[in-house]
Motif scaffolding. Sequence first.
Motif, mmCIF file in Angstrom:
data_model
loop_
_atom_site.group_PDB
_atom_site.id
_atom_site.type_symbol
_atom_site.label_atom_id
_atom_site.label_comp_id
_atom_site.label_asym_id
_atom_site.label_seq_id
_atom_site.Cartn_x
_atom_site.Cartn_y
_atom_site.Cartn_z
ATOM 1 N N GLU A 1 0.833 -1.207 0.000
ATOM 2 C CA GLU A 1 0.000 0.000 0.000
ATOM 3 C C GLU A 1 0.864 1.252 0.000
ATOM 4 N N ALA A 2 1.901 1.236 0.839
ATOM 5 C CA ALA A 2 2.771 2.406 0.943
ATOM 6 C C ALA A 2 3.435 2.717 -0.392
ATOM 7 N N TYR A 3 3.906 1.681 -1.070
ATOM 8 C CA TYR A 3 4.661 1.912 -2.304
ATOM 9 C C TYR A 3 3.746 2.199 -3.494
ATOM 10 N N VAL A 4 2.511 1.729 -3.438
ATOM 11 C CA VAL A 4 1.533 2.137 -4.459
ATOM 12 C C VAL A 4 1.206 3.613 -4.282
ATOM 13 N N VAL A 5 0.973 4.025 -3.048
ATOM 14 C CA VAL A 5 0.668 5.428 -2.768
ATOM 15 C C VAL A 5 1.835 6.327 -3.165
ATOM 16 N N LEU A 6 3.064 5.868 -2.930
ATOM 17 C CA LEU A 6 4.255 6.659 -3.255
ATOM 18 C C LEU A 6 4.664 6.536 -4.719
ATOM 19 N N GLY A 7 3.964 5.720 -5.473
ATOM 20 C CA GLY A 7 4.255 5.584 -6.894
ATOM 21 C C GLY A 7 5.447 4.707 -7.212
ATOM 22 N N LYS A 8 5.867 3.867 -6.282
ATOM 23 C CA LYS A 8 7.022 2.999 -6.497
ATOM 24 C C LYS A 8 6.627 1.589 -6.940
ATOM 25 N N VAL A 9 5.409 1.213 -6.652
ATOM 26 C CA VAL A 9 4.854 -0.053 -7.135
ATOM 27 C C VAL A 9 3.647 0.294 -7.987
ATOM 28 N N ALA A 10 3.593 -0.282 -9.169
ATOM 29 C CA ALA A 10 2.514 0.041 -10.102
ATOM 30 C C ALA A 10 1.174 -0.496 -9.613
ATOM 31 N N GLU A 11 0.121 0.260 -9.855
ATOM 32 C CA GLU A 11 -1.216 -0.227 -9.565
ATOM 33 C C GLU A 11 -1.521 -1.443 -10.439
ATOM 34 N N ASP A 12 -2.313 -2.347 -9.901
ATOM 35 C CA ASP A 12 -2.709 -3.534 -10.649
ATOM 36 C C ASP A 12 -4.145 -3.872 -10.280
ATOM 37 N N ALA A 13 -5.055 -3.424 -11.108
ATOM 38 C CA ALA A 13 -6.477 -3.625 -10.821
ATOM 39 C C ALA A 13 -6.867 -5.097 -10.874
ATOM 40 N N ASP A 14 -6.048 -5.938 -11.500
ATOM 41 C CA ASP A 14 -6.347 -7.368 -11.596
ATOM 42 C C ASP A 14 -5.810 -8.155 -10.412
ATOM 43 N N SER A 15 -4.964 -7.527 -9.598
ATOM 44 C CA SER A 15 -4.369 -8.225 -8.462
ATOM 45 C C SER A 15 -5.255 -8.080 -7.231
ATOM 46 N N THR A 16 -5.653 -9.194 -6.661
ATOM 47 C CA THR A 16 -6.423 -9.176 -5.420
ATOM 48 C C THR A 16 -5.664 -9.874 -4.294
ATOM 49 N N ASP A 17 -4.360 -10.000 -4.477
ATOM 50 C CA ASP A 17 -3.514 -10.589 -3.430
ATOM 51 C C ASP A 17 -3.179 -9.497 -2.423
ATOM 52 N N THR A 18 -4.212 -9.006 -1.770
ATOM 53 C CA THR A 18 -4.091 -7.906 -0.812
ATOM 54 C C THR A 18 -4.728 -8.321 0.500
#
Length: 272
Positions: A136-153
């Motif tokens: 979550e932190a790295y998605v918010v910071l733009g370091k990990v790309a968003e992936d709308a198909d990934s539900t491994d959360t």
Amino acid sequence: KAEGTSAILDAAEALGEGCEIGVYLCNGEFCSPAQAREQPLLASASNWHVLGQFACRFCREFPAVLIDIGSTTTDIIPLGPTGVEAVGATDPERLATGELVYTGIERSPVSALVRTLPWHGERCSVAQELFATAAEAYVVLGKVAEDADSTDTADGRPLTKEYSHARLARMICGDTSLVDWENTRQMAVEIRDAQLELLQAAFQQVLGRLKTDPRTIVLSGHGEFLGRLLIEKTGIDAEVSSLSESLGPELSRCAPAHALAVLARERLGQDG
């Protein structure tokens, strides 16, 4: 570990029926499945070792250190002219020596990284639940790309900024009506910094066993960006070699598998 190793070897033999199978060990040797069953601790988790051996070819000067930051764990492996110079071999040994840090940029629970997070100028204790992960932190910071198909959360909802925002808000038992985007960004920075502190402590532990500072640092894995921040934070003056730049980001992310394929082709191919 013996049972798990045997189960994997059974599957490999079934899949590769009629083929010669080589198993890489933590001592840098290939052996048969039967030999691997006799020494399961050397065979059960050898991916880090094969990556270290492979990484040596990207070092112009030694001593060197490989920092491989993945989605789940981080390997900090000392390298010399002849290959891996790690102290630990098994996972407990490697955890004790700082050569394995069980933290990564996606799956690490936020509650394992921080005890409090900022909220409206105060410090708010976090819930000791799997409500959010480092991703979550790295998605918010733009370091990990968003992936709308990934539900491994943590909540099974997509890995997007919108849902990462909600999951981070939930870490203080809130929601997006109580935690705004700027507050979420502050949370993300603190989570990143806490993870960096964990990595720095392990890195210093490994460096403390070297006779001199490393002349080369090899970075690999999905979290190379965090490795660069770690080098900057520790102030080490070394040549940085990026497997993402040398091999491409896709191969860097699965670098141990690529390393195994290369070494197997070179060694087993030469033997016939």
